[in-house]
Enzyme design. Structure first.
Site, mmCIF file in Angstrom:
data_model
loop_
_atom_site.group_PDB
_atom_site.id
_atom_site.type_symbol
_atom_site.label_atom_id
_atom_site.label_comp_id
_atom_site.label_asym_id
_atom_site.label_seq_id
_atom_site.Cartn_x
_atom_site.Cartn_y
_atom_site.Cartn_z
ATOM 1 N N SER A 31 -5.253 8.452 0.407
ATOM 2 C CA SER A 31 -5.368 7.080 0.907
ATOM 3 C C SER A 31 -4.147 6.756 1.753
ATOM 4 C CB SER A 31 -5.466 6.093 -0.262
ATOM 5 O OG SER A 31 -5.623 4.770 0.199
ATOM 6 N N CYS A 32 -4.379 6.337 2.995
ATOM 7 C CA CYS A 32 -3.292 5.935 3.883
ATOM 8 C C CYS A 32 -3.382 4.428 4.142
ATOM 9 C CB CYS A 32 -3.337 6.712 5.194
ATOM 10 S SG CYS A 32 -4.789 6.361 6.231
ATOM 11 N N PRO A 33 -2.325 3.797 4.672
ATOM 12 C CA PRO A 33 -2.326 2.342 4.846
ATOM 13 C C PRO A 33 -3.502 1.802 5.635
ATOM 14 C CG PRO A 33 -0.111 3.184 5.117
ATOM 15 C CD PRO A 33 -1.012 4.376 4.992
#
Length: 477
Positions: A8-10
């Site tokens: 999960s990335c921003p």
């Protein structure tokens, strides 16, 4: 060996899926059975089941924001790292499970003096993890990632309603009451209303997990509504960010208190939310709200005083603020200043901001196309996502580049945004809606649209050329 993963990335777009692909392919090459859950913008995909977790030898969590429902991994070996680590060093992460270096999730809190050896090992791992991650950035980005859809949807619905249903009046473009497009406009305004509470709430969730949601959202709502503490403007995004961190750490503190076993079951659903919400609300109403609102009003007044003869200086300041933190407090102060000027009949301010907003993502996207040798494979993919986000006026598309190489990227996008803002200001570009990027022009909300695209194009090229001049070539896979 059977492993699981979560990525999960921003922004929940490029890096989330690149990391999942790297982990899966590397695991297959090493003969490891691996399933990876992605927590991206569209939600959870390839979700890990209880059966998957029960059978797993360990879990790799590669994330730059809070991961949902980590408690399901209690008792399992869990390795937490940044999403870029999974992209760059997936083999190294997987092999840590073979050497037994990975701590058991939940064991840190339960460790006692009888487990000194285990505790030391866990502390060492946590220290190494913290050296690679910035928790403040991670918490803030968790809030921003949930807030972005509200910004985009709210802004576009307002733009559509004004472009199609708006009518020119001496006070500006207005939509007749009772019309269909007035209803669409109201829905867009409702989307904007949720922005700050959502931002605050999910900052708090990142810090304290679910018990932080209620105090975070209530605190954010109070921050956005100055009527609670006698301010016409409210504490805005700066207040929302402060409320989120305050709520998160207060809820986390209460969560760690030792309480009788009979009270423990109601702690997360009753005790923590009530006391943390009450503390955050009272602190904001009686202590923090007014000073923060006064700061916001002072910044707005200062920007307002720069109009007229100082229009070029004003445009440079606004362009720099827009690009400096890419959706953060400085960006939002400039944005809200432009939005407030629309209500006063001055749409030139928002016109310069609308051009500056999309330069950081478009500039970085163009830079990756102009010189691929200066960007790793994942950055090139992120550049394509940044181009798409730039078209919709989402400045946050440049964040992955700035986070990785701030000393070269941030000055480059600041200069590009300043150039775009000055050209737009001096060309009398207008924007009648609180949003930016080419999408706004597509809905006929921009005046002097030709010069708007000139400003946008020049700023984008300046950013791309400057950042490529500063960056060095990187080894390619």
């Amino acid at each position: 060996m059977k492993l699981l993963g979560i990525t999960s990335c921003p922004n929940g777009i490029a890096h989330t899926y690149m990391a999942a692909e790297k982990l899966s392919k590397t695991a297959a090459k090493l003969g490891v059975d691996m399933k990876v859950e992605t927590q991206g913008t569209i939600g959870i995909e390839n979700e890990l089941t209880p059966e998957d977790i029960a059978a797993a030898d360990g879990i790799i969590i590669a994330a730059d924001k809070a991961v949902l429902n980590k408690e399901r991994f209690k008792g399992k070996r869990v390795l937490e790292t940044r999403v870029t680590s999974a992209i760059k060093n997936p083999e190294e992460l997987i092999k840590q499970f073979e050497t037994g270096e990975v701590p058991i999730y939940g064991e840190v809190e339960e460790a006692t003096g009888d487990k000194k050896g285990t505790l030391k090992s866990i502390q060492e791992v946590k220290k190494e993890r913290k050296s690679k991650q910035n928790p403040i950035y991670r918490h803030l980005m968790n809030g921003v990632s949930y807030m972005i859809p509200f910004v985009v949807i709210g802004g576009l619905l307002i733009a559509i309603s004004l472009a199609i249903g708006g009518q020119p009046t001496p006070e500006g473009v207005k939509i007749p009451d009772g019309s269909f497009w007035k209803t669409v406009n109201d829905i867009g305004v409702a989307g904007f209303t949720f922005m700050i509470p959502i931002l605050s709430g999910f900052i708090a969730v990142s810090i304290a997990d679910r018990p932080g949601l209620v105090p975070g959202m209530v605190g954010g709502y109070i921050a956005a509504n100055g009527s609670f503490y006698g301010s016409a403007a409210g504490a805005g995004f700066i207040g929302g960010i402060i409320a989120g961190f305050l709520a998160g750490y207060i809820a986390k503190f209460i969560k760690k208190l030792k309480v009788p076993s009979v009270i423990q079951p109601i702690m997360p659903i009753l005790i923590i939310p009530i006391f943390s919400t009450l503390i955050v609300g009272l602190l904001f109403i009686f202590v923090l709200g007014t000073p923060i609102a006064n700061l916001m009003e002072a910044m707005t007044s200062w920007l307002n005083s720069m109009q007229g003869a100082s229009s070029i200086v004003l445009a440079m300041i606004l362009g720099a603020m827009i690009a400096f933190d890419m959706g953060g407090p400085f960006n939002k102060v400039a944005f809200l200043f432009g939005a407030s000027m629309i209500g006063q009949g001055n749409t030139f301010i928002m016109g310069s901001i609308a051009a500056a907003i999309c330069v950081p993502p478009l500039g970085m996207g163009l830079a990756t196309l102009l010189n691929k040798r200066k960007y790793e494979a994942e950055e090139q993919d992120a550049g394509k996502a940044a181009l798409a986000m730039g078209l919709f006026g989402i400045t946050e598309g440049a964040i992955p580049f700035a986070a990785k190489d701030p000393l070269r990227v941030i000055p480059s996008i600041i200069v590009g945004s300043m150039v775009a803002a000055v050209i737009a200001m001096e060309s009398k570009v207008t924007d009648s809606v609180p949003h930016g990027g080419p999408i706004v022009a597509a809905f006929n909300a921009v005046g002097h649209v030709g010069m708007f695209f000139v400003a946008l194009a020049v700023g984008t090229v300046v950013t791309a050329v400057l950042v490529n001049a500063l960056k060095k070539e990187v080894p390619q896979d």
